[in-house]
Design a protein around this motif. Structure first.
Motif, PDB file in Angstrom:
ATOM      1  N   CYS A   1       0.879  -1.293   0.086  1.00 47.03           N
ATOM      2  CA  CYS A   1      -0.042  -0.090  -0.209  1.00 47.03           C
ATOM      3  C   CYS A   1       0.934   1.203   0.098  1.00 47.03           C
ATOM      4  CB  CYS A   1      -1.073  -0.055   1.033  1.00 47.03           C
ATOM      5  SG  CYS A   1      -2.235  -1.079   1.151  1.00 47.03           S
ATOM      6  N   ARG A   2       2.055   1.086   0.665  1.00 50.52           N
ATOM      7  CA  ARG A   2       2.938   2.131   0.358  1.00 50.52           C
ATOM      8  C   ARG A   2       3.145   2.493  -1.114  1.00 50.52           C
ATOM      9  NH1 ARG A   2       5.593   0.008   4.938  1.00 50.52           N
ATOM     10  NH2 ARG A   2       5.109   1.233   6.783  1.00 50.52           N
ATOM     11  N   LEU A   3       3.733   1.348  -1.714  1.00 49.45           N
ATOM     12  CA  LEU A   3       3.864   1.529  -3.221  1.00 49.45           C
ATOM     13  C   LEU A   3       2.671   2.182  -3.751  1.00 49.45           C
ATOM     14  CD1 LEU A   3       5.833  -1.712  -4.018  1.00 49.45           C
ATOM     15  CD2 LEU A   3       6.707   0.707  -3.630  1.00 49.45           C
ATOM     16  N   ALA A   4       1.595   1.456  -3.682  1.00 39.51           N
ATOM     17  CA  ALA A   4       0.406   2.291  -4.303  1.00 39.51           C
ATOM     18  C   ALA A   4       0.088   3.824  -4.116  1.00 39.51           C
ATOM     19  CB  ALA A   4      -0.957   1.304  -3.672  1.00 39.51           C
ATOM     20  N   ALA A   5       0.113   4.117  -2.736  1.00 37.37           N
ATOM     21  CA  ALA A   5      -0.295   5.463  -2.462  1.00 37.37           C
ATOM     22  C   ALA A   5       0.730   6.422  -3.219  1.00 37.37           C
ATOM     23  CB  ALA A   5       0.080   5.565  -1.025  1.00 37.37           C
ATOM     24  N   GLN A   6       1.966   5.950  -3.623  1.00 32.58           N
ATOM     25  CA  GLN A   6       2.811   6.900  -4.334  1.00 32.58           C
ATOM     26  C   GLN A   6       2.493   7.171  -5.797  1.00 32.58           C
ATOM     27  OE1 GLN A   6       6.723   4.955  -4.108  1.00 32.58           O
ATOM     28  NE2 GLN A   6       6.935   4.973  -1.938  1.00 32.58           N
ATOM     29  N   GLU A   7       1.430   6.205  -6.201  1.00 29.59           N
ATOM     30  CA  GLU A   7       0.850   6.495  -7.637  1.00 29.59           C
ATOM     31  C   GLU A   7      -0.576   7.323  -7.440  1.00 29.59           C
ATOM     32  OE1 GLU A   7       1.945   4.501 -10.340  1.00 29.59           O
ATOM     33  OE2 GLU A   7       3.541   4.291  -9.037  1.00 29.59           O
ATOM     34  N   ILE A   8      -0.938   7.738  -6.509  1.00 29.60           N
ATOM     35  CA  ILE A   8      -1.888   8.699  -6.491  1.00 29.60           C
ATOM     36  C   ILE A   8      -1.533  10.065  -6.238  1.00 29.60           C
ATOM     37  CG2 ILE A   8      -3.982   9.081  -5.054  1.00 29.60           C
ATOM     38  CD1 ILE A   8      -3.792   6.377  -3.837  1.00 29.60           C
ATOM     39  N   GLN A   9      -2.383  10.751  -7.277  1.00 25.32           N
ATOM     40  CA  GLN A   9      -2.055  12.333  -7.287  1.00 25.32           C
ATOM     41  C   GLN A   9      -3.267  13.112  -6.564  1.00 25.32           C
ATOM     42  OE1 GLN A   9       0.910  13.421  -8.813  1.00 25.32           O
ATOM     43  NE2 GLN A   9       1.269  10.836  -9.159  1.00 25.32           N
ATOM     44  N   GLU A  10      -2.801  14.385  -5.955  1.00 25.40           N
ATOM     45  CA  GLU A  10      -3.787  15.235  -5.595  1.00 25.40           C
ATOM     46  C   GLU A  10      -4.843  15.458  -6.782  1.00 25.40           C
ATOM     47  OE1 GLU A  10      -3.915  16.826  -2.434  1.00 25.40           O
ATOM     48  OE2 GLU A  10      -2.406  15.112  -1.891  1.00 25.40           O
ATOM     49  N   GLY A  11      -6.139  15.268  -6.188  1.00 29.71           N
ATOM     50  CA  GLY A  11      -7.229  15.649  -7.317  1.00 29.71           C
ATOM     51  C   GLY A  11      -7.639  14.495  -7.792  1.00 29.71           C
ATOM     52  N   ASP A  12      -7.098  13.363  -7.675  1.00 31.61           N
ATOM     53  CA  ASP A  12      -7.569  12.157  -8.310  1.00 31.61           C
ATOM     54  C   ASP A  12      -8.762  11.826  -7.618  1.00 31.61           C
ATOM     55  OD1 ASP A  12      -5.794  11.661 -10.072  1.00 31.61           O
ATOM     56  OD2 ASP A  12      -4.537   9.966  -8.825  1.00 31.61           O
ATOM     57  N   VAL A  13      -9.698  10.816  -8.454  1.00 34.64           N
ATOM     58  CA  VAL A  13     -10.845   9.993  -8.144  1.00 34.64           C
ATOM     59  C   VAL A  13     -10.301   8.730  -8.276  1.00 34.64           C
ATOM     60  CG1 VAL A  13     -13.341   9.354  -8.693  1.00 34.64           C
ATOM     61  CG2 VAL A  13     -12.484  11.939  -9.206  1.00 34.64           C
ATOM     62  N   ILE A  14     -10.518   7.803  -7.342  1.00 32.97           N
ATOM     63  CA  ILE A  14      -9.912   6.691  -7.201  1.00 32.97           C
ATOM     64  C   ILE A  14     -11.142   5.758  -6.654  1.00 32.97           C
ATOM     65  CG2 ILE A  14      -7.565   7.382  -6.666  1.00 32.97           C
ATOM     66  CD1 ILE A  14      -7.853   6.229  -3.986  1.00 32.97           C
ATOM     67  N   PHE A  15     -11.308   4.465  -7.174  1.00 33.38           N
ATOM     68  CA  PHE A  15     -12.151   3.311  -6.841  1.00 33.38           C
ATOM     69  C   PHE A  15     -11.330   2.613  -5.676  1.00 33.38           C
ATOM     70  CE2 PHE A  15     -14.466   3.433 -10.845  1.00 33.38           C
ATOM     71  CZ  PHE A  15     -15.828   3.680 -10.056  1.00 33.38           C
ATOM     72  N   MET A  16     -11.831   2.233  -4.630  1.00 35.60           N
ATOM     73  CA  MET A  16     -11.339   1.023  -3.711  1.00 35.60           C
ATOM     74  C   MET A  16     -12.205   0.098  -3.393  1.00 35.60           C
ATOM     75  SD  MET A  16      -9.153   3.753  -1.008  1.00 35.60           S
ATOM     76  CE  MET A  16      -8.893   2.659   0.089  1.00 35.60           C
ATOM     77  N   ASP A  17     -12.039  -1.110  -3.621  1.00 39.42           N
ATOM     78  CA  ASP A  17     -12.804  -2.144  -3.347  1.00 39.42           C
ATOM     79  C   ASP A  17     -12.838  -2.712  -1.844  1.00 39.42           C
ATOM     80  OD1 ASP A  17     -10.802  -3.943  -2.968  1.00 39.42           O
ATOM     81  OD2 ASP A  17     -11.167  -5.214  -4.724  1.00 39.42           O
ATOM     82  N   CYS A  18     -13.460  -3.717  -1.652  1.00 42.58           N
ATOM     83  CA  CYS A  18     -13.629  -4.054  -0.169  1.00 42.58           C
ATOM     84  C   CYS A  18     -12.492  -4.936   0.314  1.00 42.58           C
ATOM     85  CB  CYS A  18     -14.917  -4.716   0.197  1.00 42.58           C
ATOM     86  SG  CYS A  18     -15.171  -6.306  -0.908  1.00 42.58           S
ATOM     87  N   GLY A  19     -11.455  -5.406  -0.495  1.00 37.51           N
ATOM     88  CA  GLY A  19     -10.507  -6.310  -0.019  1.00 37.51           C
ATOM     89  C   GLY A  19      -9.652  -5.893   1.305  1.00 37.51           C
ATOM     90  N   SER A  20      -8.977  -6.685   1.995  1.00 34.29           N
ATOM     91  CA  SER A  20      -8.289  -6.473   3.156  1.00 34.29           C
ATOM     92  C   SER A  20      -7.138  -5.840   2.907  1.00 34.29           C
ATOM     93  CB  SER A  20      -8.334  -7.703   4.010  1.00 34.29           C
ATOM     94  OG  SER A  20      -7.487  -8.740   3.311  1.00 34.29           O
ATOM     95  N   THR A  21      -6.330  -6.033   1.834  1.00 34.93           N
ATOM     96  CA  THR A  21      -5.215  -5.275   1.412  1.00 34.93           C
ATOM     97  C   THR A  21      -5.557  -3.992   1.155  1.00 34.93           C
ATOM     98  OG1 THR A  21      -4.371  -7.257   0.628  1.00 34.93           O
ATOM     99  CG2 THR A  21      -3.062  -5.251   0.117  1.00 34.93           C
ATOM    100  N   VAL A  22      -6.594  -3.669   0.348  1.00 35.27           N
ATOM    101  CA  VAL A  22      -6.900  -2.228  -0.162  1.00 35.27           C
ATOM    102  C   VAL A  22      -7.168  -1.283   0.986  1.00 35.27           C
ATOM    103  CG1 VAL A  22      -8.613  -0.950  -1.481  1.00 35.27           C
ATOM    104  CG2 VAL A  22      -7.660  -3.121  -2.429  1.00 35.27           C
ATOM    105  N   PHE A  23      -7.951  -2.004   2.081  1.00 36.55           N
ATOM    106  CA  PHE A  23      -8.343  -1.217   3.128  1.00 36.55           C
ATOM    107  C   PHE A  23      -6.969  -0.719   4.001  1.00 36.55           C
ATOM    108  CE2 PHE A  23      -8.426  -1.456   7.728  1.00 36.55           C
ATOM    109  CZ  PHE A  23      -9.431  -0.430   8.109  1.00 36.55           C
ATOM    110  N   ARG A  24      -5.920  -1.276   3.849  1.00 35.88           N
ATOM    111  CA  ARG A  24      -4.656  -0.598   4.541  1.00 35.88           C
ATOM    112  C   ARG A  24      -4.136   0.320   3.618  1.00 35.88           C
ATOM    113  NH1 ARG A  24      -3.432  -4.231   8.913  1.00 35.88           N
ATOM    114  NH2 ARG A  24      -1.816  -3.026   9.352  1.00 35.88           N
ATOM    115  N   LEU A  25      -4.476   0.557   2.520  1.00 38.16           N
ATOM    116  CA  LEU A  25      -4.155   1.982   1.807  1.00 38.16           C
ATOM    117  C   LEU A  25      -4.769   3.367   2.488  1.00 38.16           C
ATOM    118  CD1 LEU A  25      -3.098   2.918  -0.812  1.00 38.16           C
ATOM    119  CD2 LEU A  25      -5.261   2.822  -1.938  1.00 38.16           C
ATOM    120  N   CYS A  26      -5.790   2.799   3.310  1.00 42.08           N
ATOM    121  CA  CYS A  26      -6.512   4.253   3.931  1.00 42.08           C
ATOM    122  C   CYS A  26      -5.391   5.021   4.807  1.00 42.08           C
ATOM    123  CB  CYS A  26      -7.477   3.632   4.878  1.00 42.08           C
ATOM    124  SG  CYS A  26      -9.200   3.122   4.075  1.00 42.08           S
ATOM    125  N   GLN A  27      -4.494   4.236   5.258  1.00 44.42           N
ATOM    126  CA  GLN A  27      -3.690   4.878   6.442  1.00 44.42           C
ATOM    127  C   GLN A  27      -2.648   5.888   5.642  1.00 44.42           C
ATOM    128  OE1 GLN A  27      -0.792   2.040   8.203  1.00 44.42           O
ATOM    129  NE2 GLN A  27      -1.788   0.616   6.903  1.00 44.42           N
TER     130      GLN A  27
END
Length: 251
Positions: A83-109
């Motif tokens: 999720c640290r790697l994933a967060a680096q891909e997100i830009q300010e102003g983005d609209v993103i989908f996040m599903d209900c997976g347990s790994t995806v949840f840990r992206l929140c922090q």
């Protein structure tokens, strides 16, 4: 290393990680997978671990209901790395989908302070981001209490109304031969809907799920653009995926 020493290390590793597979234990113990399997059978009979297909799980996770909280705790360090790697891909102003997976949840922090919009069918994601800088669009529809998620036809229609810059999707299994697989039709349907509505699709997948096949095969590898996994992924598997044309991030 004798059985008593292997026993201590296996139990300690399972307790720390929540779950572990045979291959990982064989590498850790510097022994054969056959020896590890024999050890796991003995430890399970002693009630020290819970035997799973391909590995072992902490007894408390196996005997408790498979709550969402339990799932997020399994392989937590790997999921956080992804999720640290994933967060680096997100830009300010983005609209993103996040599903209900347990790994995806840990992206929140890792995205709490980003000024982005999250469209999600996950009640835990919604709750976690309520006090953050993130704007939340909660998908409507029927609530799956066990998964703490919203699924169904109305949920799919809701997601189909929006366009996202990126989608972050979890997966139960992935293999070069068979593509993506899931444990239920609900999760497969959510994943494909989010993917259709996104400019770029990221698959968040800890290394234990690489080259595994689950109940339902639902999409080819072409459904996603980037596979993000952890550093425990075997080198030969990483090489094979890249040679097959998969964009894979794990460092």
């Amino acid at each position: 290393m004798n059985f008593q020493n292997r026993k201590q290390l296996i139990v300690q590793t399972v307790e720390e990680r929540g779950s572990v597979d045979v291959r990982e234990l064989a590498d850790l113990l510097r022994t054969s997978e056959m020896t590890v399997r024999r050890d796991l059978v003995q430890l399970a009979s002693m009630g020290l671990i819970y035997r799973t297909r391909g590995g072992a799980m902490r007894v408390s996770l196996a005997t408790d209901k498979h709550t969402f909280a339990n799932k997020t705790a399994v392989n937590a360090e790997r999921k956080d790395y992804i999720c640290r790697l994933a967060a680096q891909e997100i830009q300010e102003g983005d609209v993103i989908f996040m599903d209900c997976g347990s790994t995806v949840f840990r992206l929140c922090q890792f995205i709490r302070n980003k000024r982005i919009t999250v469209v999600t069918n996950s009640l835990p994601v919604m709750a976690e981001l309520m006090t953050s800088d993130v704007s939340i669009n909660l998908v409507g529809g029927e609530v799956d209490k066990e998964r703490q998620a919203i699924h169904g036809l109305i949920a799919e229609e809701h997601m189909a109304r929006y366009r996202a810059n990126r989608a972050f999707i979890g997966i139960d299994g992935i293999s070069l031969a068979n593509g993506l697989s899931a444990n239920s039709e609900k999760e497969a349907s959510t994943a494909t809907t989010m993917a259709r509505q996104s400019d770029k699709v990221y698959l968040l997948c800890d290394s234990s799920k690489l080259e595994t096949n689950k109940y339902l095969h639902f999409a080819p590898l072409t459904m996603f653009d980037v596979l993000i996994t952890d550093q425990e992924a075997p080198t030969d598997v990483v090489t094979a995926y890249r040679q097959a044309g998969v964009t894979l991030l794990n460092e």
